[in-house]
Design a protein around this motif. Structure first.
Motif, short mmCIF file in Angstrom:
data_model
loop_
_atom_site.label_atom_id
_atom_site.label_comp_id
_atom_site.label_asym_id
_atom_site.label_seq_id
_atom_site.Cartn_x
_atom_site.Cartn_y
_atom_site.Cartn_z
N LEU A 62 -9.92 -19.70 -4.79
CA LEU A 62 -9.48 -20.27 -3.51
C LEU A 62 -9.90 -21.74 -3.46
N VAL A 63 -8.94 -22.60 -3.18
CA VAL A 63 -9.20 -24.03 -3.05
C VAL A 63 -9.10 -24.41 -1.58
N SER A 64 -10.06 -25.19 -1.11
CA SER A 64 -10.01 -25.72 0.25
C SER A 64 -10.39 -27.20 0.20
N ASN A 65 -10.39 -27.84 1.37
CA ASN A 65 -10.83 -29.24 1.43
C ASN A 65 -11.03 -29.64 2.88
N LEU A 104 -6.35 -13.37 2.59
CA LEU A 104 -6.26 -13.06 1.16
C LEU A 104 -6.31 -11.56 0.93
N ASP A 105 -5.62 -11.11 -0.13
CA ASP A 105 -5.59 -9.68 -0.44
C ASP A 105 -6.70 -9.25 -1.38
N ARG A 106 -7.55 -10.19 -1.82
CA ARG A 106 -8.70 -9.87 -2.67
C ARG A 106 -9.72 -10.98 -2.57
N THR A 107 -10.92 -10.67 -2.99
CA THR A 107 -12.01 -11.64 -2.89
C THR A 107 -11.93 -12.63 -4.05
N PRO A 108 -11.98 -13.92 -3.77
CA PRO A 108 -11.95 -14.89 -4.87
C PRO A 108 -13.20 -14.81 -5.74
N CYS A 109 -13.03 -15.14 -7.00
CA CYS A 109 -14.19 -15.24 -7.88
C CYS A 109 -14.98 -16.52 -7.61
N ALA A 110 -14.31 -17.49 -7.00
CA ALA A 110 -14.96 -18.75 -6.67
C ALA A 110 -14.14 -19.48 -5.62
N VAL A 111 -14.82 -20.30 -4.84
CA VAL A 111 -14.16 -21.23 -3.93
C VAL A 111 -14.45 -22.63 -4.44
N ALA A 112 -13.39 -23.42 -4.58
CA ALA A 112 -13.51 -24.81 -5.02
C ALA A 112 -13.02 -25.70 -3.88
N SER A 113 -13.88 -26.55 -3.36
CA SER A 113 -13.53 -27.41 -2.23
C SER A 113 -13.39 -28.84 -2.71
N GLY A 114 -12.26 -29.46 -2.38
CA GLY A 114 -12.04 -30.85 -2.77
C GLY A 114 -10.70 -31.04 -3.46
N ILE A 115 -10.58 -32.06 -4.25
CA ILE A 115 -11.58 -33.10 -4.54
C ILE A 115 -11.56 -34.10 -3.39
N ALA A 135 -17.02 -26.18 3.49
CA ALA A 135 -16.15 -25.11 3.00
C ALA A 135 -16.85 -24.31 1.91
N ALA A 136 -17.52 -25.01 1.00
CA ALA A 136 -18.28 -24.33 -0.06
C ALA A 136 -19.46 -23.57 0.52
N LEU A 137 -20.11 -24.14 1.52
CA LEU A 137 -21.24 -23.48 2.16
C LEU A 137 -20.81 -22.21 2.88
N GLN A 138 -19.68 -22.26 3.57
CA GLN A 138 -19.17 -21.06 4.23
C GLN A 138 -18.86 -19.97 3.22
N LEU A 180 -20.61 -16.18 2.76
CA LEU A 180 -19.81 -14.97 2.65
C LEU A 180 -19.98 -14.27 1.30
N GLY A 181 -20.89 -14.79 0.48
CA GLY A 181 -21.19 -14.15 -0.79
C GLY A 181 -20.32 -14.56 -1.95
N ILE A 182 -19.58 -15.66 -1.81
CA ILE A 182 -18.70 -16.13 -2.87
C ILE A 182 -19.30 -17.37 -3.52
N PRO A 183 -19.54 -17.38 -4.82
CA PRO A 183 -20.05 -18.60 -5.47
C PRO A 183 -19.05 -19.73 -5.30
N SER A 184 -19.55 -20.92 -5.07
CA SER A 184 -18.64 -21.99 -4.67
C SER A 184 -19.13 -23.34 -5.17
N SER A 185 -18.25 -24.32 -5.04
CA SER A 185 -18.59 -25.67 -5.43
C SER A 185 -17.80 -26.65 -4.58
N ALA A 186 -18.42 -27.78 -4.27
CA ALA A 186 -17.78 -28.87 -3.56
C ALA A 186 -17.61 -30.03 -4.52
N PHE A 187 -16.40 -30.57 -4.62
CA PHE A 187 -16.10 -31.66 -5.54
C PHE A 187 -15.69 -32.90 -4.75
N SER A 188 -16.28 -34.04 -5.08
CA SER A 188 -15.99 -35.29 -4.38
C SER A 188 -15.98 -36.43 -5.39
#
Length: 279
Positions: free
Chosen positions: A13-16, A92-103, A122-125, A129-137
Motif C-alpha cells: 500500500l502506497v500513501s503520501n 483493502l481485501d487483504r493486509t499489506p506486507c508493507a506500507v510505503a509513504s511518499g516520495i 502515514a507510516a506511523l499509522q 496497525l501492525g504493518i511494517p512501513s517506511s516513509a520516503f522523502s
C-alpha cells in the motif's frame, strides 16, 4: 477492492501527504509496479503537508477510485493517517506486507519534521496497525533554491528505485526487532555508487520564528516559519543528506515511553504524597 492480478503475491500500500498529483507518488508507483508485488494506493485528495497524525472524527470521509500510472487505488477526503486506517480496516481485501509513504516533496530529516510530517504519519499509522512501513522523502533544493522541474523529476526517478527496493526487502524480511518503521531521506541527486548511512534524527533542524503582520482591517495575523540550521552532528539524518549527499535510513520505534528514567521515582513519591495528604 481486488488489488493486482498476481495470485498469492504480497500487496504493498502506497500513501503520501502531497496528494494524487505528486511526481514523487507517480515515480514510486511506477518503480513498485514491476510484477513482483501487487500495488495499490490510498492518498489524500490534496496536499496535507505537516498534518502529522491528525484523524478526521468530526465529519464523514469520502473515497473515490482512481488510476495513477497504471495502478488502481483510492483518493480520500482526509489526512494521510486517515488513508492508511481506511485501507487497513475497510477498503483493502487483504493486509499489506508493507506500507510505503511518499516520495515526499522535500526531506523529512530531524525530529521537528518527523513529528509534523504527514508522510511520516502515514507510516506511523501503519506501524500502529501492525504493518511494517517506511516513509520516503527527497530534498528538492540546492543551496536554498528550489530545483527545477526536470531535475526534480530525475531525482524522484532515481530515488524511487531505492524506495521500491527497500519496500520489497521489508515485504520479504519484515523489520528487525525493536524497529517499527523506517524514515528514509534522499538527496536531490544520488551519487553512484550510492552511499547509505544508518542514522538517528537530528533534534533541531530549524530556528523557529513567528512573524506578526496586520491585515487591511487592522487585525493581526501570523506566519509560522523556520530557517534551516547548518552544521548538523555526524551520524544524524540531516548530516547524511545535506553534508554527505547520502541516502539516510533512520530506524524508528513507536514506543515513546521511558519509565526507568532517573529522577522519576522522586516524582512518583511526590504524587503519591498528594493522595496521602487527602486522608
Amino acid at each position: 477492492m481486488s488489488n493486482g492480478e498476481g495470485e498469492g503475491r504480497p500487496l504493498v500500500l502506497v500513501s503520501n501527504d502531497d496528494g494524487p498529483e505528486s511526481p514523487g507518488l507517480r515515480a514510486l508507483l511506477e518503480a513498485l509496479n514491476d510484477g513482483r508485488v501487487d500495488v495499490t494506493f490510498i492518498v489524500p485528495e490534496g496536499p496535507r503537508s505537516s498534518s502529522g497524525m491528525s484523524l478526521t472524527f468530526h465529519k464523514p470521509l469520502r473515497a473515490w477510485e482512481r488510476e495513477i500510472s497504471g495502478v488502481r487505488g483510492y483518493v480520500v477526503s482526509g489526512s494521510p493517517a486517515d488513508c492508511v486506517m481506511l485501507g487497513r480496516l475497510r477498503l483493502l481485501d487483504r493486509t499489506p506486507c508493507a506500507v510505503a509513504s511518499g516520495i515526499n516533496i522535500g526531506d523529512n530529516t530531524g525530529l521537528q519534521d518527523i513529528y509534523a510530517s504527514g508522510t511520516v504519519a502515514a507510516a506511523l499509522q501503519a506501524a500502529l496497525l501492525g504493518i511494517p512501513s517506511s516513509a520516503f522523502s527527497m530534498m528538492v533544493e540546492r543551496d536554498g533554491i528550489m530545483a527545477g522541474e526536470r531535475e526534480m523529476l530525475e531525482g524522484f526517478a532515481e530515488a524511487s528505485r531505492y524506495a521500491a527496493e527497500a519496500t520489497r526487502w521489508i515485504c520479504e524480511h519484515g523489520l528487525p526487532e525493536g524497529v517499527h518503521l523506517l524514515n528514509v531521506n534522499f538527496p536531490l541527486r544520488i551519487a553512484e555508487p550510492a552511499t547509505v548511512e544508518l542514522t538517528r534524527p537530528v533534534r533541531r533542524k530549524y530556528e523557529n520564528n513567528v512573524v506578526e503582520r496586520m491585515d487591511p482591517r487592522g487585525f493581526p495575523y501570523y506566519w509560522v516559519w523556520g530557517r534551516r540550521l547548518g552544521g548538523y552532528s555526524e551520524g544524524t539524518d540531516a548530516w547524511a543528506v545535506y553534508t554527505r549527499g547520502a541516502v539516510s535510513v533512520t530506524p524508528l520505534n513507536i514506543d515513546l515511553a521511558s519509565p526507568g528514567s532517573p529522577g522519576m521515582d522522586d516524582l512518583r513519591a511526590r504524587l503519591e504524597s498528594v493522595g496521602r495528604a487527602k486522608d
